[in-house]
Structure formats: structure tokens, C-alpha cells
Design an enzyme around this catalytic site. Sequence first.
Site, PDB file in Angstrom:
ATOM      1  N   TYR A 313       0.870  -1.183   0.000  1.00 17.83           N
ATOM      2  CA  TYR A 313       0.000   0.000   0.000  1.00 17.83           C
ATOM      3  C   TYR A 313       0.904   1.230   0.000  1.00 17.83           C
ATOM      4  O   TYR A 313       1.750   1.393   0.890  1.00 17.83           O
ATOM      5  CB  TYR A 313      -0.897   0.002   1.229  1.00 17.83           C
ATOM      6  CG  TYR A 313      -1.816  -1.189   1.310  1.00 17.83           C
ATOM      7  CD1 TYR A 313      -3.108  -1.133   0.796  1.00 17.83           C
ATOM      8  CD2 TYR A 313      -1.387  -2.378   1.896  1.00 17.83           C
ATOM      9  CE1 TYR A 313      -3.957  -2.228   0.860  1.00 17.83           C
ATOM     10  CE2 TYR A 313      -2.228  -3.480   1.963  1.00 17.83           C
ATOM     11  CZ  TYR A 313      -3.510  -3.403   1.442  1.00 17.83           C
ATOM     12  OH  TYR A 313      -4.332  -4.491   1.516  1.00 17.83           O
ATOM     13  N   HIS A 324      -6.657   0.598  -2.379  1.00 18.67           N
ATOM     14  CA  HIS A 324      -6.371  -0.686  -3.017  1.00 18.67           C
ATOM     15  C   HIS A 324      -4.855  -0.893  -3.040  1.00 18.67           C
ATOM     16  O   HIS A 324      -4.097   0.030  -3.301  1.00 18.67           O
ATOM     17  CB  HIS A 324      -6.933  -0.678  -4.440  1.00 18.67           C
ATOM     18  CG  HIS A 324      -6.765  -1.972  -5.168  1.00 18.67           C
ATOM     19  ND1 HIS A 324      -7.532  -3.081  -4.886  1.00 18.67           N
ATOM     20  CD2 HIS A 324      -5.913  -2.331  -6.166  1.00 18.67           C
ATOM     21  CE1 HIS A 324      -7.171  -4.077  -5.687  1.00 18.67           C
ATOM     22  NE2 HIS A 324      -6.194  -3.639  -6.472  1.00 18.67           N
ATOM     23  N   LYS A 355      -3.072  -5.678  -9.848  1.00 20.41           N
ATOM     24  CA  LYS A 355      -1.823  -5.249  -9.238  1.00 20.41           C
ATOM     25  C   LYS A 355      -0.690  -5.447 -10.243  1.00 20.41           C
ATOM     26  O   LYS A 355      -0.839  -6.158 -11.232  1.00 20.41           O
ATOM     27  CB  LYS A 355      -1.532  -6.045  -7.960  1.00 20.41           C
ATOM     28  CG  LYS A 355      -2.657  -5.991  -6.930  1.00 20.41           C
ATOM     29  CD  LYS A 355      -2.315  -6.778  -5.687  1.00 20.41           C
ATOM     30  CE  LYS A 355      -3.536  -7.124  -4.868  1.00 20.41           C
ATOM     31  NZ  LYS A 355      -4.452  -6.022  -4.628  1.00 20.41           N
TER      32      LYS A 355
END
Length: 377
Positions: A313, A324, A355
Site C-alpha cells: 500500500y 487498493h 496489481k
Amino acid sequence: MQPDGELRGDGVHVGGDARQRFYDSRGYGRPLGGNAISLTPLEAAHLLFRGDLGAVTVDGETLGFEAFFVHAAAAGDRFAVRFLVYSDLRDRGFYLSPTREGWPGHNRQGGADADFIVYERGASPPDGAIAHRLRVVGERESIPAAGIDGTTLAIVDEESDLTYFETQTADPTGGTDYDPPADLAGVLLEDRVVVWDAPAGLYDRGFYGRPLSGRAATIDGALQLSLLEAAYLAERGSLRLDETLALAGTTDDANGAGDEADDAEGTADAIRRRGRTVEGDRFARRLRTYTDLRERAIVPKTGFKFGADFRTYLDVETVEDLPHSEHLVRVIEPDHAFVPRELSLDVRLAGGVRKRMVFALTDASSIDYRSVARITP
């Protein structure tokens, strides 16, 4: 009528108007003087395949596409898989230069271990803008992790399907602004540390650990830390192991720290020893990565659910308003060599959960990051 070529040494000589026909207008080969050019066998095979070259003479024998393809493939150099990639990118509208000595673009690899220089659409050799420094890899080859920086990988699987991966050096930075307090006291259990009276900000703002909580809980403020989190906090001087908090009769076995845990250095050493006990040498490499990410103002949390070491993060203000996670990070040794299937699995999974896949190459003393993502040229 299409021109013919002749194999001379390591190149296919084509005369007539070959320079205007193939090099000037379409970026094939290299000029030899006048209107003649020399093609690599790969370029010649592609022109034969398209019907733009009539035949190639090899040792006095005239060969069409099929025979020339077999002849060139027998010479090795991964000809078949390289031909598949070359043809695919040509069909997509790109000009390519082989990174062969004397061919246009051979000196523009930029340190990359590349098979082709791929120019941006509309650009051509030798000086056009570069879109990709392309390396062709068969499914059963290995890929040294340290050498993928800045190279586009074209992986050819056993059924001749192509997958492209963009690789680059990563320099992740975050914006998490939280300094943990300096008076945390915890208990070292088998593979984690419990802080019984943790300040709320340690989890809510620093996103350290996981609260011991539940509807019927009577204890408030208990926080379980991973060994990585605990070691990092101890090395910063924020955490010490308190023997008085350990269960009776478990001081040596469960806490494993003894008197040396009375100070931060002793605490950190005790936790690192426990990490090596439960995880081996990987613990030091993962701790090195965890520490580096925290120092970059990034919050690393376990990536177990995604098959990685960490999810990250970049900017945490509060856990209640958690953004997210942006990356999956897998920790590997600098001399690690990927199997293409392994690389594909990691990148596909990261993309599937929105990601980016990042590999941390570390030997516990230095660290470099490589970012890899699937692309469509």
C-alpha cells in the site's frame, strides 16, 4: 517477378533493386553498396514466406520457403521461435532489426540482452525511435532475473503461442506518514509477537499487525505482529520483549530471548533468530525487503493469498479508509533464474487482481526491484 537471394557466409545477398524494394521502404537487411543488400536468414525466410522473395540459393541448390526454413533451423540459434516472433511483430506493423553485428540497430541494445530492436510504428532503422528491445525465450528456457531490466520478453510456448512481458527497473515510493511509538512491549510466541496494550495508531494508521478481536473479546488493544513486523520495529528501537508478560513456565522456550531482550538490540536479535528458525535463510532476505519498503513510506503486508511475499500500500492514512494495494512483491535471490511458466503465473495472477508484479532481488545486504507486466504490442 520476385528477386532471388544467395546465401553468402552468414547473410543472404540480394541484388537488383533490393535496397529500394526491401531496405528503404520496409526496413529489411543492411545495405552493401549500390542497390544490393544482405539479409539475415531470418529476414530472408520471412520474405520467402510472404512471397516477396522468389528463392534462396544455398550451395548451388535453389530453395523455396519450406526447404530454406528447415536449413536455417538446423543451424540452431533458436531460429524457429525467433521466426514466430519476428513474423508476429511484422504482421502488427512494426519494423525490426536483428541485433547482429553490422546490421542497423545492433549497437542500440542499451545493455539489454536482446534479439531484436523493434521500432515504434511509423519509425524505421537505423535511427527510428525504439519501442522494444526484444528478447525471445522458448517455454523451456530459463531467464536470469538480473538480466531482464528494460527488455521486452517474447515467450513462445510449446504450441507456438506468444506472450509478451514488459520488464523495467522499479523504484517504488509511497506516502505513508506514520512513526511508531518507542515504548512497545511484546511477547515472542512461536512465529509471531503479541503486543498486549498496543496504541490504536499502530494498527489504524501504521497498519502494523492484526488485532486480536471478536464480538466476545474482553481484551482491548492486543495486536499480533508478524516476525517481520516485529523485527523491523525492534531494529528501530520501538519494540522490546517483556519477559514479565510471558506465560508462566514459557520464558525460555516461548519467548526465547532471555535477559538480552531487555534492550532493543537484544530484542531484534532474538526475533531474527526465531525468524531463521521458522523460515531459514529466506527470513533475512524478506526482512531486508520489508525494511526497504517501509523506509520508502510503503506499507508491506503479507501476500500469502496471492502467492507472493507481500502486497503493498503506497499511501495509508487510516485502515478504515484503506486504498487498493498496488503491487505484489516476491523476494528472490539476485542469481535467480525464472522458468517462463513461473513468470507467467506470477504476472497473470497480479494482473488478475489489478496489481503490478514486482520482484525484489536481494541477498539481504543489497536490493533491486524489477517490475514485470503482460503487454500487447
